[in-house]
Design an enzyme around this catalytic site. Structure first.
Site, short mmCIF file in Angstrom:
data_model
loop_
_atom_site.label_atom_id
_atom_site.label_comp_id
_atom_site.label_asym_id
_atom_site.label_seq_id
_atom_site.Cartn_x
_atom_site.Cartn_y
_atom_site.Cartn_z
N CYS A 8 -5.84 3.69 1.95
CA CYS A 8 -5.03 2.94 0.92
C CYS A 8 -3.76 2.38 1.80
O CYS A 8 -3.83 2.28 3.15
CB CYS A 8 -4.70 3.67 -0.13
SG CYS A 8 -3.69 5.24 0.12
N ASN A 11 -1.13 5.66 2.12
CA ASN A 11 -1.60 6.97 2.51
C ASN A 11 -0.75 8.12 1.88
O ASN A 11 -0.66 9.06 2.67
CB ASN A 11 -1.99 7.13 3.92
CG ASN A 11 -2.60 8.36 4.40
OD1 ASN A 11 -2.11 8.97 5.54
ND2 ASN A 11 -3.47 8.71 3.69
N CYS A 13 -0.77 8.41 -2.07
CA CYS A 13 -1.01 8.32 -3.46
C CYS A 13 -2.69 8.53 -3.49
O CYS A 13 -3.14 9.54 -3.81
CB CYS A 13 -0.61 7.21 -4.27
SG CYS A 13 1.26 6.96 -4.48
N ARG A 14 -3.28 7.17 -3.40
CA ARG A 14 -4.76 7.30 -3.67
C ARG A 14 -5.74 7.90 -2.39
O ARG A 14 -6.53 8.73 -2.88
CB ARG A 14 -5.38 5.91 -3.87
CG ARG A 14 -4.68 5.06 -5.14
CD ARG A 14 -4.70 3.68 -4.89
NE ARG A 14 -4.15 3.09 -4.05
CZ ARG A 14 -3.94 1.86 -3.71
NH1 ARG A 14 -4.91 1.16 -4.45
NH2 ARG A 14 -3.49 1.46 -2.54
N SER A 15 -5.67 7.57 -1.18
CA SER A 15 -6.62 7.99 -0.31
C SER A 15 -6.35 9.68 0.09
O SER A 15 -7.52 10.24 0.30
CB SER A 15 -6.20 7.23 1.04
OG SER A 15 -5.04 7.31 1.53
N ASP A 123 -3.28 1.30 -7.98
CA ASP A 123 -2.61 1.87 -6.97
C ASP A 123 -1.06 2.54 -7.97
O ASP A 123 -0.35 1.93 -8.77
CB ASP A 123 -1.48 0.92 -6.27
CG ASP A 123 -0.80 1.56 -5.29
OD1 ASP A 123 -0.56 2.76 -5.34
OD2 ASP A 123 -0.42 1.04 -4.13
P1 4NP Z 1 -0.96 4.34 -1.88
O1 4NP Z 1 0.42 3.94 -2.80
O2 4NP Z 1 -1.40 3.10 -1.09
O3 4NP Z 1 -2.01 4.56 -3.05
O4 4NP Z 1 -0.63 5.34 -1.37
C1 4NP Z 1 1.59 3.13 -1.99
C2 4NP Z 1 2.41 4.05 -1.44
C3 4NP Z 1 3.70 3.38 -0.97
C4 4NP Z 1 3.67 2.18 -1.04
C5 4NP Z 1 2.68 1.49 -1.60
C6 4NP Z 1 1.43 2.05 -1.95
N1 4NP Z 1 4.59 1.54 -0.42
O5 4NP Z 1 4.98 0.25 -0.41
O6 4NP Z 1 5.55 2.36 0.38
#
Ligand code: 4NP
Length: 151
Positions: A8, A11, A13-15, A123
């Site tokens: 994702c 790395n 939240c989702r993955s 997300d």
């Molecule tokens: P993820 O969520 O892609 O599901 O891990 C996010 C976590 C952090 C950020 C964006 C999405 N960020 O911009 O820091």
């Protein structure tokens, strides 16, 4: 050994949610020895950070620990190492192909493409809704595992 890398943007939240949900599913089937499951980011934003509190707490309530997981960025080498590189949304897929320089072996997928109702996984970093993301990830991992076990 089937090697799966979930990917994702951050790395955190989702993955990692998909990583630990699928690990839990194969554990419960006593099939862990047949799988290598990990997760990575397309961005550098969260490198070295632990799993987001929202994902960590949701999984903890389901008896799943994310201890020891810290965000890392996906590399071109991952394309050689893994059999399935699975993104959460179309933007992830675009960035994954940019990192790998292409997908000549057809190893890059979007998680909900394994279900009958293909779509992106929202997300929760932006939506704050970890429950909806979990429901989608559960559906995707169940469909993926069915496919992998049928092989
Ligand atoms: P993820 O969520 O892609 O599901 O891990 C996010 C976590 C952090 C950020 C964006 C999405 N960020 O911009 O820091």
């Amino acid at each position: 050994m089937i090697k799966v890398l979930f990917v994702c943007l951050g790395n955190i939240c989702r993955s990692p949610m998909a990583e630990f949900v699928l690990k839990d599913m194969v554990d419960k089937l006593h099939r862990s020895a047949q799988f290598y499951i990990a997760s990575a980011a397309t961005s550098t934003e969260e490198i070295g950070n632990p799993v987001h509190y929202g994902t960590r707490e949701l999984l903890r309530r389901k008896g799943i620990s994310t201890a020891g997981k810290y965000a890392r960025q996906m590399t071109r080498q991952d394309y050689k190492e893994y059999d399935y590189l699975i993104g959460m949304d179309q933007w992830n897929i675009r960035n994954m192909v940019r990192i790998t320089g292409g997908d000549p072996e057809g190893k890059i997928f979007k998680l909900l493409d394994f279900t009958d109702h293909t779509r992106d996984i929202a997300d929760p970093w932006y939506t704050g809704d970890f429950e909806t993301t979990y429901a989608d990830i559960l559906e995707g991992c169940q469909a993926l595992l069915e496919k992998l076990l049928a092989k």
